[in-house]
Design a protein around this motif. Structure first.
Motif, PDB file in Angstrom:
ATOM      1  N   VAL A   1       0.680  -1.554  -0.142  1.00 43.64           N
ATOM      2  CA  VAL A   1       0.508  -0.408   0.134  1.00 43.64           C
ATOM      3  C   VAL A   1       0.339   0.817  -0.105  1.00 43.64           C
ATOM      4  O   VAL A   1       0.760   2.199  -0.422  1.00 43.64           O
ATOM      5  CB  VAL A   1      -0.670  -0.374   0.916  1.00 43.64           C
TER       6      VAL A   1
ATOM      7  N   LEU B   1      -7.560   3.160  -2.258  1.00 47.01           N
ATOM      8  CA  LEU B   1      -5.697   3.096  -2.531  1.00 47.01           C
ATOM      9  C   LEU B   1      -5.708   3.484  -4.180  1.00 47.01           C
ATOM     10  O   LEU B   1      -4.448   4.315  -4.375  1.00 47.01           O
ATOM     11  CB  LEU B   1      -5.539   1.554  -2.954  1.00 47.01           C
TER      12      LEU B   1
ATOM     13  N   LEU C   1      -6.582   1.879   5.081  1.00 46.24           N
ATOM     14  CA  LEU C   1      -5.465   1.718   4.326  1.00 46.24           C
ATOM     15  C   LEU C   1      -4.431   2.137   5.246  1.00 46.24           C
ATOM     16  O   LEU C   1      -2.886   1.588   5.312  1.00 46.24           O
ATOM     17  CB  LEU C   1      -4.905   3.096   3.217  1.00 46.24           C
TER      18      LEU C   1
END
Length: 234
Positions: free
Chosen positions: A93, A143, A124
């Protein structure tokens, strides 16, 4: 901020966009709605510099972007969260988000924007070291939007952000789009989910077979009988 005039885009002999004109003012959420194949995504990809139009102009903050390559369009202040998310599945991520800032070298500001994205999308932050490909569809959509925000855009383009998501996640994504606008980023969103898009939009264009069928304040289109029958389930 953005003025598109008489845009024509073709794929070979197939005309996908047939003379679309539209405007986006600073501080707005502008929605492009319509059925599959209406020319919504093609319009967005043309604005982003990924497709060169047959004719017409795309003027952003006084500069015509026709013929400008995609990475320079990003540098001019337009970023896009693409249809299908297109995150980098084998990267974490954090690495995906870092790539969103690839044209920038202002490290302190990049860190500040990373903090902002993680505040917008706490999920996230929880998965910051996780491989992106192992996350759920909703998390990958967060994302994709976050990565686009890392470019610090003046105009954020969102292509089908609700596609394939459960209703509760659709609500979350659209609430976040409102927050992004309230924090100072102008947004243009392409959606088949016309109801969700019109509910958050300030202005909207309804596309049909590559042309603008109707346009107006989003709240007015929510009550337009023709729009209701065609796109809002009657």
């Amino acid at each position: 901020m953005l003025v598109v005039e008489d845009l024509h885009v073709s794929y070979g002999a197939i005309a996908a966009v047939k003379g679309i004109s539209l405007k986006v003012k600073p501080g707005e959420i502008v929605a492009l709605v319509g059925s599959n194949g209406a020319g919504k995504s093609t319009t967005l990809r043309t604005i982003s510099g990924l497709i060169r139009p047959k004719s017409g102009s795309v003027v952003f903050e006084g500069k015509n972007l026709v013929g400008v390559p995609g990475h320079k369009v990003v540098g001019a202040g337009i970023t896009q969260s693409p249809e299908g998310r297109r995150i980098f599945p084998k990267m974490t991520v954090h690495e995906n988000l870092e790539l969103g800032a690839f044209l920038r070298n202002d490290k302190a500001e990049i860190e500040a924007d990373l903090d902002r994205v993680l505040e917008l999308f706490p999920r996230l932050k929880e998965r910051i070291s996780q491989k992106a490909g192992t996350m759920s569809g909703g998390e990958q959509q967060m994302l994709a939007v976050g990565r686009a925000l890392m470019g610090r855009p003046h105009l954020l383009l969102l292509d089908e952000p609700s596609m394939g998501l459960a209703p509760v996640l659709v609500d979350l994504i659209f609430d976040t789009i409102r927050t992004i606008r309230d924090q100072g980023t102008t947004v243009m969103v392409v959606e088949q989910n016309a109801l969700a898009a019109l509910r958050i939009g300030d202005y909207a264009y309804v596309l049909e077979t590559g042309q603008v069928k109707t346009e107006g304040l989003a709240r007015d289109l929510l009550n337009d009988p023709e729009v209701i029958n065609a796109y809002l389930g009657g």
